[in-house]
Motif scaffolding. Sequence first.
Motif, PDB file in Angstrom:
ATOM      1  N   GLN A   1       4.986   3.654   5.799  1.00 34.70           N
ATOM      2  CA  GLN A   1       3.589   4.030   5.617  1.00 34.70           C
ATOM      3  C   GLN A   1       2.998   3.386   4.379  1.00 34.70           C
ATOM      4  O   GLN A   1       3.718   2.951   3.489  1.00 34.70           O
TER       5      GLN A   1
ATOM      6  N   HIS B   1       1.855   2.711   8.761  1.00 29.17           N
ATOM      7  CA  HIS B   1       0.967   3.799   9.172  1.00 29.17           C
ATOM      8  C   HIS B   1       0.153   4.229   7.959  1.00 29.17           C
ATOM      9  O   HIS B   1       0.649   4.244   6.838  1.00 29.17           O
ATOM     10  N   PHE B   2      -1.129   4.548   8.171  1.00 33.34           N
ATOM     11  CA  PHE B   2      -1.929   5.135   7.091  1.00 33.34           C
ATOM     12  C   PHE B   2      -2.872   6.172   7.677  1.00 33.34           C
ATOM     13  O   PHE B   2      -3.196   6.132   8.859  1.00 33.34           O
ATOM     14  N   THR B   3      -3.270   7.107   6.844  1.00 32.93           N
ATOM     15  CA  THR B   3      -4.191   8.161   7.258  1.00 32.93           C
ATOM     16  C   THR B   3      -5.528   7.987   6.548  1.00 32.93           C
ATOM     17  O   THR B   3      -5.657   7.175   5.629  1.00 32.93           O
ATOM     18  N   ARG B   4      -6.502   8.765   6.960  1.00 31.83           N
ATOM     19  CA  ARG B   4      -7.822   8.751   6.322  1.00 31.83           C
ATOM     20  C   ARG B   4      -7.693   8.963   4.818  1.00 31.83           C
ATOM     21  O   ARG B   4      -8.368   8.314   4.028  1.00 31.83           O
TER      22      ARG B   4
ATOM     23  N   GLU C   1      -8.270  10.534  15.587  1.00 30.92           N
ATOM     24  CA  GLU C   1      -7.070  11.162  15.032  1.00 30.92           C
ATOM     25  C   GLU C   1      -6.940  10.903  13.534  1.00 30.92           C
ATOM     26  O   GLU C   1      -6.009  11.379  12.896  1.00 30.92           O
ATOM     27  N   GLU C   2      -7.847  10.093  12.968  1.00 34.71           N
ATOM     28  CA  GLU C   2      -7.928   9.793  11.537  1.00 34.71           C
ATOM     29  C   GLU C   2      -6.699   9.093  10.986  1.00 34.71           C
ATOM     30  O   GLU C   2      -6.210   9.406   9.904  1.00 34.71           O
ATOM     31  N   TYR C   3      -6.206   8.079  11.725  1.00 33.03           N
ATOM     32  CA  TYR C   3      -5.123   7.255  11.202  1.00 33.03           C
ATOM     33  C   TYR C   3      -5.190   5.877  11.818  1.00 33.03           C
ATOM     34  O   TYR C   3      -5.967   5.611  12.731  1.00 33.03           O
TER      35      TYR C   3
END
Length: 192
Positions: free
Chosen positions: A179, A145-148, A131-133
Amino acid sequence: MQRSLQIAFRGMDSSPALEALARERVRRLEGQFPRLTGCRVVIEAPHRGAEAAKTAIAVSVEADVPGRGPVIGKDEQERREAKNDHTAALNNAFEAVERQLGKIASLRNNPPAPHAAEGQSGVVVRLFPAEEYGFVEIDNAPELHFTRNAVVGGKFDELTTGMMVLVTVAATEGPMGPQAASVRLLDRSKAP
């Protein structure tokens, strides 16, 4: 511990000696890290092909600590048939958990001072690569929370659970709560 100890044997007969050693190692963990809420130990003889002369024993130890994902230690070794020593893998897995819990306790007791340009030190606590996080934990704050896209240098695929990173907290919350604006891998050459 809030939940009782779980010990499972897979692909092999249960061993009172290994179970007793696992219980003793868990008692020591509880003494060193009283915040443990649960622990699971799996001792197994992994499937080996017919060409393998000796069967191996594998041990996985999973300790639960509040406010973060499970701390996991694993080891797998060939059985030492001459000495009938089946304890090395179990001890190694527990020692890996002890090292990780020691780092967590050290971070909680001696938080690193934040540096304005680099952010704060944190630990990757959960990853969802498909899901790239993921989520990172910094001291005295909820998980971020962090994303790619937040991972500096496009190094999302190099992240692993338990890895130390530098985190810059975003000024606003995202759809999944607090985040991180950026997550930077620590320079491994400077790591202890």
